[in-house]
Design a protein around this motif. Structure first.
Motif, PDB file in Angstrom:
ATOM      1  N   ARG A   9      42.289 -19.581  12.705  1.00  0.00           N
ATOM      2  CA  ARG A   9      42.281 -19.915  11.547  1.00  0.00           C
ATOM      3  C   ARG A   9      43.697 -20.719  11.855  1.00  0.00           C
ATOM      4  O   ARG A   9      44.395 -21.199  10.520  1.00  0.00           O
ATOM      5  CB  ARG A   9      43.066 -18.661  11.070  1.00  0.00           C
ATOM      6  CG  ARG A   9      43.616 -18.603   9.398  1.00  0.00           C
ATOM      7  CD  ARG A   9      43.505 -17.464   9.339  1.00  0.00           C
ATOM      8  NE  ARG A   9      44.814 -16.152   9.654  1.00  0.00           N
ATOM      9  CZ  ARG A   9      44.209 -15.018   9.478  1.00  0.00           C
ATOM     10  NH1 ARG A   9      43.453 -14.543   8.056  1.00  0.00           N
ATOM     11  NH2 ARG A   9      44.860 -14.135  10.023  1.00  0.00           N
ATOM     12  N   ALA A  10      45.540 -20.537  12.823  1.00  0.00           N
ATOM     13  CA  ALA A  10      46.252 -21.293  13.005  1.00  0.00           C
ATOM     14  C   ALA A  10      45.784 -22.835  12.834  1.00  0.00           C
ATOM     15  O   ALA A  10      46.505 -23.300  12.833  1.00  0.00           O
ATOM     16  CB  ALA A  10      46.985 -20.858  13.715  1.00  0.00           C
ATOM     17  N   LYS A  11      44.944 -23.116  14.088  1.00  0.00           N
ATOM     18  CA  LYS A  11      44.567 -24.008  14.247  1.00  0.00           C
ATOM     19  C   LYS A  11      44.347 -24.610  12.788  1.00  0.00           C
ATOM     20  O   LYS A  11      44.948 -26.459  12.659  1.00  0.00           O
ATOM     21  CB  LYS A  11      43.571 -24.382  15.391  1.00  0.00           C
ATOM     22  CG  LYS A  11      43.080 -25.203  16.084  1.00  0.00           C
ATOM     23  CD  LYS A  11      42.329 -25.290  17.393  1.00  0.00           C
ATOM     24  CE  LYS A  11      42.353 -26.934  18.253  1.00  0.00           C
ATOM     25  NZ  LYS A  11      41.394 -26.288  19.235  1.00  0.00           N
ATOM     26  N   ALA A  12      43.075 -24.691  12.129  1.00  0.00           N
ATOM     27  CA  ALA A  12      42.375 -24.736  11.332  1.00  0.00           C
ATOM     28  C   ALA A  12      43.194 -25.297  10.024  1.00  0.00           C
ATOM     29  O   ALA A  12      43.500 -26.665   9.700  1.00  0.00           O
ATOM     30  CB  ALA A  12      41.403 -23.928  10.444  1.00  0.00           C
ATOM     31  N   SER A  13      44.462 -24.417  10.171  1.00  0.00           N
ATOM     32  CA  SER A  13      45.631 -25.172   9.081  1.00  0.00           C
ATOM     33  C   SER A  13      46.377 -26.213   9.855  1.00  0.00           C
ATOM     34  O   SER A  13      46.860 -27.050   8.736  1.00  0.00           O
ATOM     35  CB  SER A  13      46.871 -23.650   9.750  1.00  0.00           C
ATOM     36  OG  SER A  13      47.813 -23.676   8.185  1.00  0.00           O
ATOM     37  N   ASP A  14      46.701 -26.033  10.427  1.00  0.00           N
ATOM     38  CA  ASP A  14      47.468 -26.960  11.717  1.00  0.00           C
ATOM     39  C   ASP A  14      46.455 -28.367  11.228  1.00  0.00           C
ATOM     40  O   ASP A  14      47.307 -29.641  10.956  1.00  0.00           O
ATOM     41  CB  ASP A  14      47.589 -26.971  12.680  1.00  0.00           C
ATOM     42  CG  ASP A  14      49.135 -25.803  13.125  1.00  0.00           C
ATOM     43  OD1 ASP A  14      49.224 -25.562  12.137  1.00  0.00           O
ATOM     44  OD2 ASP A  14      48.313 -25.066  13.980  1.00  0.00           O
ATOM     45  N   GLU A  15      45.432 -28.005  11.452  1.00  0.00           N
ATOM     46  CA  GLU A  15      44.107 -29.447  11.669  1.00  0.00           C
ATOM     47  C   GLU A  15      44.074 -30.429   9.754  1.00  0.00           C
ATOM     48  O   GLU A  15      44.024 -31.288   9.872  1.00  0.00           O
ATOM     49  CB  GLU A  15      42.921 -29.727  11.546  1.00  0.00           C
ATOM     50  CG  GLU A  15      42.209 -30.488  11.864  1.00  0.00           C
ATOM     51  CD  GLU A  15      42.657 -31.818  12.804  1.00  0.00           C
ATOM     52  OE1 GLU A  15      43.034 -32.035  13.204  1.00  0.00           O
ATOM     53  OE2 GLU A  15      43.297 -30.674  13.866  1.00  0.00           O
ATOM     54  N   LYS A  16      44.341 -28.825   8.868  1.00  0.00           N
ATOM     55  CA  LYS A  16      43.982 -29.415   7.701  1.00  0.00           C
ATOM     56  C   LYS A  16      45.248 -30.271   7.352  1.00  0.00           C
ATOM     57  O   LYS A  16      45.428 -31.346   6.082  1.00  0.00           O
ATOM     58  CB  LYS A  16      43.941 -27.731   6.388  1.00  0.00           C
ATOM     59  CG  LYS A  16      44.053 -28.115   5.810  1.00  0.00           C
ATOM     60  CD  LYS A  16      43.587 -27.128   4.470  1.00  0.00           C
ATOM     61  CE  LYS A  16      42.455 -25.836   5.183  1.00  0.00           C
ATOM     62  NZ  LYS A  16      42.552 -24.704   4.060  1.00  0.00           N
ATOM     63  N   SER A  17      46.400 -29.621   7.606  1.00  0.00           N
ATOM     64  CA  SER A  17      48.114 -31.176   7.359  1.00  0.00           C
ATOM     65  C   SER A  17      47.239 -32.472   7.811  1.00  0.00           C
ATOM     66  O   SER A  17      47.565 -33.215   7.374  1.00  0.00           O
ATOM     67  CB  SER A  17      49.002 -30.405   7.721  1.00  0.00           C
ATOM     68  OG  SER A  17      49.075 -29.931   9.146  1.00  0.00           O
ATOM     69  N   ASN A  18      46.906 -32.431   8.819  1.00  0.00           N
ATOM     70  CA  ASN A  18      46.400 -33.405   9.764  1.00  0.00           C
ATOM     71  C   ASN A  18      45.636 -34.318   8.746  1.00  0.00           C
ATOM     72  O   ASN A  18      45.490 -35.847   8.394  1.00  0.00           O
ATOM     73  CB  ASN A  18      45.905 -33.706  10.970  1.00  0.00           C
ATOM     74  CG  ASN A  18      47.126 -32.797  12.304  1.00  0.00           C
ATOM     75  OD1 ASN A  18      48.752 -33.341  11.757  1.00  0.00           O
ATOM     76  ND2 ASN A  18      46.918 -32.043  12.984  1.00  0.00           N
ATOM     77  N   VAL A  19      44.777 -33.764   8.220  1.00  0.00           N
ATOM     78  CA  VAL A  19      43.203 -33.661   7.703  1.00  0.00           C
ATOM     79  C   VAL A  19      43.590 -34.898   6.379  1.00  0.00           C
ATOM     80  O   VAL A  19      44.314 -35.979   5.739  1.00  0.00           O
ATOM     81  CB  VAL A  19      42.701 -32.892   7.447  1.00  0.00           C
ATOM     82  CG1 VAL A  19      42.072 -33.566   6.219  1.00  0.00           C
ATOM     83  CG2 VAL A  19      41.211 -32.917   8.772  1.00  0.00           C
ATOM     84  N   PHE A  20      45.541 -34.199   4.871  1.00  0.00           N
ATOM     85  CA  PHE A  20      46.064 -33.943   4.267  1.00  0.00           C
ATOM     86  C   PHE A  20      46.417 -36.108   4.863  1.00  0.00           C
ATOM     87  O   PHE A  20      46.411 -36.929   3.951  1.00  0.00           O
ATOM     88  CB  PHE A  20      46.379 -33.753   4.093  1.00  0.00           C
ATOM     89  CG  PHE A  20      46.367 -32.193   3.067  1.00  0.00           C
ATOM     90  CD1 PHE A  20      44.594 -32.263   2.779  1.00  0.00           C
ATOM     91  CD2 PHE A  20      46.235 -31.215   3.827  1.00  0.00           C
ATOM     92  CE1 PHE A  20      43.880 -31.021   1.979  1.00  0.00           C
ATOM     93  CE2 PHE A  20      45.909 -30.156   2.710  1.00  0.00           C
ATOM     94  CZ  PHE A  20      44.666 -29.769   1.521  1.00  0.00           C
ATOM     95  N   SER A  21      46.869 -35.848   5.726  1.00  0.00           N
ATOM     96  CA  SER A  21      47.740 -37.202   6.273  1.00  0.00           C
ATOM     97  C   SER A  21      47.029 -37.487   6.203  1.00  0.00           C
ATOM     98  O   SER A  21      47.139 -39.530   5.835  1.00  0.00           O
ATOM     99  CB  SER A  21      48.791 -36.799   7.073  1.00  0.00           C
ATOM    100  OG  SER A  21      47.998 -36.449   8.618  1.00  0.00           O
ATOM    101  N   ASP A  22      45.491 -37.668   7.143  1.00  0.00           N
ATOM    102  CA  ASP A  22      44.851 -39.235   7.165  1.00  0.00           C
ATOM    103  C   ASP A  22      44.036 -39.331   6.167  1.00  0.00           C
ATOM    104  O   ASP A  22      43.468 -40.818   6.156  1.00  0.00           O
ATOM    105  CB  ASP A  22      43.659 -38.517   8.234  1.00  0.00           C
ATOM    106  CG  ASP A  22      44.379 -37.722   9.630  1.00  0.00           C
ATOM    107  OD1 ASP A  22      45.715 -38.273  10.698  1.00  0.00           O
ATOM    108  OD2 ASP A  22      43.462 -37.327  10.192  1.00  0.00           O
ATOM    109  N   ASN A  23      43.918 -38.601   5.334  1.00  0.00           N
ATOM    110  CA  ASN A  23      43.200 -38.728   3.593  1.00  0.00           C
ATOM    111  C   ASN A  23      44.843 -39.633   3.317  1.00  0.00           C
ATOM    112  O   ASN A  23      43.184 -41.536   3.349  1.00  0.00           O
ATOM    113  CB  ASN A  23      42.974 -37.602   2.671  1.00  0.00           C
ATOM    114  CG  ASN A  23      41.814 -37.379   4.046  1.00  0.00           C
ATOM    115  OD1 ASN A  23      41.259 -37.344   4.187  1.00  0.00           O
ATOM    116  ND2 ASN A  23      41.909 -36.102   3.165  1.00  0.00           N
TER     117      ASN A  23
END
Length: 537
Positions: free
Chosen positions: A428-442
């Motif tokens: 869940r922590a990793k998914a949360s971190d990756e979600k922030s990366n996805v927003f910046s990538d988008n």
């Protein structure tokens, strides 16, 4: 022949006024020239005065007897001018009879001249060629370089333009070079001062002069016109030899077709050359745009899969799926642990289905078998039998072993629950971190798509120009001109000029007759005007 007495006989009588003065009746020239003296009088005579009683006086008789000189008249050079109105058919016939020798001489001279011209004139042999000049070219490719206009006026202008090309200098130059007309004496006539000019000019200048002379001679021998309400062009070519006229006509048609093909090929070549010059710049623009896309990807860590999706988005989706699976496993492990804890607290270790293991299965089998033995001993030996006591002691030992096994299974279930809980928290922590990366990538992908659109647009333009340049280059090798010869030139049966000798002789006779008759009538009229008429007493 003119007879002097005929004029006097045809001359009307002179009326006398009441005063006795005679009045002459002249011709129309007298009316037109009122200042001239009376017509019909050769020499002017003074009027004779008569007395009232009708008899002449003495003075008048003396005046008549005297000869009075008269001043010269204004028509003395053409005495017969006033007698033009009295010319008749007999006069004309007489003039023709007197001028018969001139008529014969004129006829003989004209016939001799016609015969000499027929024998010495340069013959001309004319041939005709019918050509269909279709304004619409052959549709070899769907999007050709040249477009056709369906309007009839524009098509007629196209045919007229090609008609002008048929007799243009480019076409005639091809014919001159092919047939070497600059060396043909029929087209390059030797001049009187040719040898003198050759001393002061170079060979190139002499050759240029010959080609120019051949061009002028050939252009005068070629004519072309378009038939009304059609696309058929009729070309006329003449030469001093029938076979040469046919050769010239065929050579001009072949040169015309080559000129049309070369003109179309050169036009397509210029377009292809311009496109090729533009391709270098377009290729540079496409390379720069694609390099900008890759640099932006590398700078922002944007990686795409084969289907064009970003790796970060795909990884985020996979992590979300793993988080859901871990959460499900944690819930299952936690539920199992609670069920085991409740079973141990309630003393259902031997019968609870949550406790599953090989030892627990063996212990349960032994416990069930021992229970059966104890029940059988109770019915057989009673409650205090030593064997029954030993069996119950073994049952207590088995219950303790099952309790120990249950606690061991419970401890293992708790360890599984803790492990699943830790895995779930980590995912869940990793998914949360990756979600922030996805927003910046988008956010970065928005700029990336803009760069990709620019690169695709430039690549599409480059590919279109490249394909078009290659197509036009191949188009240069294809002849699409729609020109057909429907009637080729045939050797003529007779010359077109001069006419046949018999026709020339007949024309010479007619012209000689007209000339002789005109000359005879002119001479007769001249003698008539110059001749003096006798005056009646």
């Amino acid at each position: 022949m003119y007879r002097p007495d005929e004029a006097e006989k045809r001359r009307p009588s002179r009326p006398v006024h009441d005063q006795g003065v005679p009045v002459a009746r002249g011709s129309l020239l007298d009316l037109l020239s009122p200042d001239l003296p009376e017509a019909g009088l050769g020499d002017e005579k003074p009027a004779v005065a008569r007395p009232r009683d009708g008899g002449p006086s003495e003075a008048s008789r003396r005046q008549v007897s005297a000869v009075v000189p008269t001043p010269p008249r204004r028509d003395s050079y053409f005495p017969g001018l006033n007698e033009l109105g009295n010319i008749g058919i007999d006069d004309i016939v007489g003039w023709l009879r007197e001028g018969l020798r001139w008529i014969v001489i004129a006829v003989m001279l004209c016939v001799a001249a016609a015969l000499a011209y027929a024998m010495t004139a340069t013959p001309r042999y004319s041939v005709y060629t019918d050509i269909v000049v279709d304004p619409s070219n052959l549709n070899v490719v769907s999007d050709d370089v040249f477009t056709s206009n369906p309007q009839r006026d524009a098509q007629l202008l196209e045919v007229e333009s090609k008609l002008r090309i048929l007799t243009s200098r480019n076409v005639l130059s091809r014919v001159i070079d092919q047939l070497r007309l600059s060396e043909d004496p029929e087209f390059v006539k030797p001049s009187v001062f040719g040898s003198l000019k050759s001393l002061f000019s170079t060979k190139a200048e002499q050759q240029a002069g010959k080609e120019l002379a051949a061009m002028r001679a050939l252009s005068e021998r070629v004519e072309a016109r378009r038939e009304e309400r059609s696309f058929v062009v009729v070309m006329k070519v003449w030469s001093e030899e029938a076979a040469k006229a046919v050769t010239l006509s065929n050579a001009i048609v072949a040169a015309f077709e080559r000129e049309l093909f070369q003109s179309a090929a050169e036009s397509a070549g210029r377009v292809a050359q311009n496109l090729n010059a533009r391709l270098d710049e377009l290729r540079h623009n496409v390379t720069a745009a694609e390099r900008a896309v890759e640099d932006f990807r590398r700078k922002n860590g944007l990686q795409s899969t084969n289907d064009g999706q970003l790796v970060s988005n795909q990884l985020s989706n996979e992590l979300n799926t793993q988080v859901l699976d871990a959460q499900q496993r944690f819930i299952q492990a936690e539920t199992r642990y609670r069920q085991m804890s409740d079973a141990i607290a309630q003393g259902r270790t031997a019968s609870a289905s949550e406790f599953e293991s090989v030892n627990m299965t063996n212990l349960r089998e032994q416990y069930n078998l021992l229970q059966q033995q104890i029940a059988s001993m109770q019915r057989t030996y009673g409650e205090r039998h030593p064997r029954l006591v030993n069996a119950r002691s073994e049952r207590t030992t088995l219950e303790g072993a099952m309790a120990d096994e249950a606690r061991r299974i419970l401890d293992r279930a708790k360890a599984d629950m803790d492990r699943e809980q830790q895995a779930f928290a980590a995912l869940r922590a990793k998914a949360s971190d990756e979600k922030s990366n996805v927003f910046s990538d988008n956010e970065a992908q928005v700029q990336l798509r803009d760069l990709e659109r620019d690169a695709r647009a430039k690549a599409a333009i480059y590919e279109t120009h490249l394909a078009r340049a290659q197509q036009i280059t191949e188009r240069q090798q294809i002849d699409t001109t729609n020109v057909r010869v429907i009637s080729r030139a045939l050797p003529p049966n007779a010359r077109s000029w001069p006419p046949r000798t018999l026709i020339l002789l007949a024309g010479g006779v007619i012209f000689g007759l007209a000339l002789g008759i005109g000359l005879a009538l002119t001479l007769g009229l001249w003698r008539f005007l110059r001749a003096r008429r006798p005056v009646a007493a």
